[in-house]
Design an enzyme around this catalytic site. Structure first.
Site, PDB file in Angstrom:
ATOM      1  CD1 TRP A 146       5.818   5.788   0.323  1.00  0.00           C
ATOM      2  CD2 TRP A 146       4.314   7.340   0.893  1.00  0.00           C
ATOM      3  NE1 TRP A 146       4.668   5.552  -0.408  1.00  0.00           N
ATOM      4  CE2 TRP A 146       3.732   6.495  -0.078  1.00  0.00           C
ATOM      5  CE3 TRP A 146       3.555   8.405   1.397  1.00  0.00           C
ATOM      6  CZ2 TRP A 146       2.423   6.672  -0.549  1.00  0.00           C
ATOM      7  CZ3 TRP A 146       2.255   8.579   0.928  1.00  0.00           C
ATOM      8  CH2 TRP A 146       1.700   7.723  -0.029  1.00  0.00           C
ATOM      9  CG  ASN A 147       1.584   5.973   5.095  1.00  0.00           C
ATOM     10  OD1 ASN A 147       2.567   5.260   5.317  1.00  0.00           O
ATOM     11  ND2 ASN A 147       0.372   5.637   5.485  1.00  0.00           N
ATOM     12  N   GLY A 223       3.635  -1.483   4.803  1.00  0.00           N
ATOM     13  CA  GLY A 223       3.609  -1.037   3.418  1.00  0.00           C
ATOM     14  C   GLY A 223       2.583  -1.807   2.614  1.00  0.00           C
ATOM     15  CD  GLU A 245      -0.268  -1.024   9.126  1.00  0.00           C
ATOM     16  OE1 GLU A 245      -1.006  -1.078   8.115  1.00  0.00           O
ATOM     17  OE2 GLU A 245       0.322  -0.003   9.500  1.00  0.00           O
ATOM     18  CG  LEU A 246       0.634  -6.223   4.709  1.00  0.00           C
ATOM     19  CD1 LEU A 246       0.362  -7.586   4.100  1.00  0.00           C
ATOM     20  CD2 LEU A 246       1.990  -5.689   4.249  1.00  0.00           C
ATOM     21  CB  CYS A 279      -2.834   1.608   5.994  1.00  0.00           C
ATOM     22  SG  CYS A 279      -2.284   1.943   7.676  1.00  0.00           S
ATOM     23  CD  GLU A 379      -4.167   0.785   1.024  1.00  0.00           C
ATOM     24  OE1 GLU A 379      -4.324   1.083   2.213  1.00  0.00           O
ATOM     25  OE2 GLU A 379      -3.214   0.074   0.617  1.00  0.00           O
TER      26      GLU A 379
END
Length: 475
Positions: A146-147, A223, A245-246, A279, A379
Site C-alpha cells: 500500500w505504501n 511487503g 522485496e521486504l 522500506c 521496522e
C-alpha cells in the site's frame, strides 16, 4: 465515492465471483471513499487461466513489439497524470506534491526504464557452437503493497511485459485505486487479452490462492517479512520462482567532516518522506560523538520546519499514516522506545496539535539509542528516527550491519575515500552516497531478511525470465 467492484480479467471488466466488497478509507479524513471487490479463488482461477492461455503467444512476441507496447503505456500513463495523483492522495493520504513528484513519477520512470532497457538487452547469446536463450518464465503473480501504489506495481508490470510474461496482479486492498487506473491504461492502449489481469481482494481470498496456483510459475511480492515467508512456503509446494522485496532498518552514517546542516536536512528527509512509510527509510542515524551536539541542534531545527497536515493543502509535507492499525503500531513503538530508556528528543506519542481527525503521527526523534533496542532493530514504518552515536568508523560500520535487514544504507560526508569505504562496507542491496538518489535502471533489492532477487531495469526483467542452453545449435 469510487465504485470499483469489477475485476479486470482477459481484457474485460467482469463481475467478481464474490458478492463481498472492501471499503477504502481516506486516512486523512477517516471516511470511506470507495470500494473494491473482495475477490476469491474462483476469480484467481479465471485470471490465471486467461494469462496461461496467452502465455505462448505473448512469449513469442518480438522485442520491438514489446517495446512498442511499453511506449504506448508510457504515453497513456502521462495522459492520466492527474487521475493518478488524485487517487494516491485520496487512498494513501500523500500530499499532492508528493503524489505528483514521487509516486506518479516513479511509476512512469519504471515503464520508461523497462522500455529503454530492451534497446540493448540480449535475450540470446552465442557461446561457440552453443546458444543460451532467455525466455519468459510464464504466468506471474504480483502482490504489491500500500505504501507506493504506482511505484511497486509499475516496476513489476513493466519488467514482466518487457520479458514477455503475462501477469495476475493483486494490489493492496488499502490502496487499490491506482491499480485500477493502470488497468484502464492497459485496456486503452490494447495490451493483449490475458496479458494483464487485475484481481482485487485480500490476502486470504486472493493472495493465498494466487501463490498456490499450479499454473503460476513465478511470484513477485513486496511487503512484510512474515507475509513474504508465507508466500515462499506456499510457492515451495510446486517450486515456483519467488522474488521478494521486504522490510528494512536502514542505517544513515554521518561522517565527521560533513556539512552539519546538509546532513540534518538529508537525514530528516529520509525519515519523514511518505510519512516514514518507506522500506528504505534511513531511520537509524549514526553520528560521530564529537559532532553530536551540533548535529542534534540542527536536526531539531529541521524537524521543526516539517509541516504535517491535510494532504490537499499547499505546503503540507507529511500526511497521515495509512490506517488506524498502522497508526497504533507506530504509537506502540514510540512508547516502547520510552520504556526501554531511549531519550525522547522531539515529538512523541499522540497526534500533532489540531489534527485530531485522521491518522496523523508526530515526527519523532529518539537520542541515546542503543542499537539493540526494539526501535533500532524493528521496522516501525512511521516518521520515527533513532540517533545512535559512534566513536570511530569501524564502530559505525559494525552498528550499521548489526541488523537482520539489508535493504538500503546511506552515507554523507566529504572525503571520497572514506565515503567509498563505508559504501562498500554496508551490507545492503542499495547504498546512496551524499543523497545521490536511485536511478530506475539500477538494481534494487535486499541482503539478508530484506528479500530475494532484484528489481528495476534489466535486473528486474531477468526475474521474469528462464535461461535455456541449446548445445550444438550452430554445428
Amino acid at each position: 465515492m469510487r465504485d470499483y467492484t469489477k475485476q479486470y480479467i482477459n481484457g474485460e471488466w467482469v463481475e467478481s465471483n464474490s458478492n463481498e466488497t472492501i471499503e477504502v478509507i481516506n486516512p486523512a479524513t477517516e471516511e470511506v471513499i470507495g470500494k473494491v471487490a473482495k475477490g476469491n479463488k474462483a476469480d484467481v482461477d479465471k485470471a490465471v487461466e486467461a494469462a496461461d492461455n496467452v502465455y505462448l503467444e505473448f512469449r513469442h512476441t518480438s522485442v520491438k513489439e514489446r517495446q512498442a507496447l511499453l511506449d504506448k503505456i508510457v504515453k497513456e500513463y502521462e495522459n492520466r497524470k492527474d487521475d493518478i495523483v488524485q487517487a494516491i492522495t485520496d487512498e494513501l493520504g500523500a500530499p499532492l506534491s508528493l503524489s505528483e513528484r514521487v509516486h506518479y513519477q516513479m511509476g512512469l520512470n519504471h515503464f520508461v526504464a523497462a522500455r529503454d532497457a530492451l534497446d540493448n538487452y540480449e535475450f540470446e547469446e552465442r557461446r561457440g557452437d552453443d546458444l543460451v536463450v532467455k525466455e519468459a518464465i510464464g504466468v506471474s503473480g504480483l502482490i504489491t503493497p500500500w505504501n507506493f501504489p504506482t511505484n511497486q506495481t509499475s516496476l513489476k508490470l513493466a519488467a514482466a511485459f518487457a520479458a514477455g510474461s503475462p501477469v495476475v496482479l493483486k494490489p493492496s486492498e488499502e490502496t487499490p485505486f491506482a491499480a485500477v487506473i493502470l488497468a484502464e491504461i492497459f485496456d486503452k492502449v490494447g495490451v493483449p487479452k490475458g496479458v494483464f489481469n487485475l484481481v482485487n481482494g485480500d490476502g486470504a481470498g486472493v493472495g493465498n490462492p494466487l501463490s498456490e496456483h499450479p499454473k503460476v510459475r513465478m511470484m513477485s511480492f513486496t511487503g512484510s517479512g512474515p507475509t513474504g515467508s508465507k508466500i515462499m512456503e506456499k510457492a515451495a509446494k510446486d517450486f515456483k520462482k519467488v522474488s521478494l522485496e521486504l522490510g528494512g532498518k536502514s542505517p544513515y552514517i554521518v561522517l565527521d567532516d560533513v556539512d552539519i546542516k546538509e546532513a540534518a536536512k538529508a537525514t530528516t528527509g529520509k525519515v519523514v518522506n511518505n510519512t516514514g512509510q518507506v522500506c528504505t527509510a534511513g531511520t537509524r542515524v549514526l553520528v560521530p560523538k564529537k559532532i553530536k551536539d551540533a548535529f542534534l541542534a540542527e536536526l531539531k531545527e529541521q524537524f521543526s520546519q516539517v509541516r504535517v497536515g491535510n494532504p490537499r493543502e499547499d505546503g503540507t509535507q507529511v500526511g497521515p499514516i495509512i490506517s488506524k492499525k498502522q497508526f497504533d503500531q507506530v504509537q506502540n513503538y514510540i512508547n516502547k522506545g520510552i520504556e526501554e530508556g531511549a531519550e525522547l528528543f522531539y515529538g512523541g506519542p499522540g497526534k500533532p496539535e489540531g489534527l485530531e481527525k485522521g491518522y496523523f503521527a508526530r515526527p519523532t526523534i529518539f537520542i541515546n539509542v542503543d542499537n539493540q533496542m526494539t526501535i533500532a532493530q524493528e521496522e516501525i514504518f512511521g516518521p520515527v528516527m533513532s540517533v545512535i552515536t559512534y566513536n570511530d568508523l569501524d564502530e559505525a560500520i559494525q552498528i550499521a550491519n548489526d541488523t537482520k535487514y539489508g535493504l538500503a544504507g546511506y552515507v554523507i560526508g566529504k572525503d571520497k575515500e572514506t565515503l567509498h569505504k563505508v559504501a562498500r562496507s554496508i551490507e545492503a542491496g542499495t547504498v546512496e552516497i551524499n543523497e545521490a538518489g536511485r536511478k530506475p535502471d539500477l538494481p534494487f533489492g535486499g541482503y539478508k531478511q530484506s528479500g530475494l532477487g532484484r528489481e528495476w531495469g534489466d535486473y528486474g526483467i531477468e526475474e521474469f525470465l528462464e535461461v535455456k542452453s541449446i548445445a550444438g545449435y550452430f554445428k
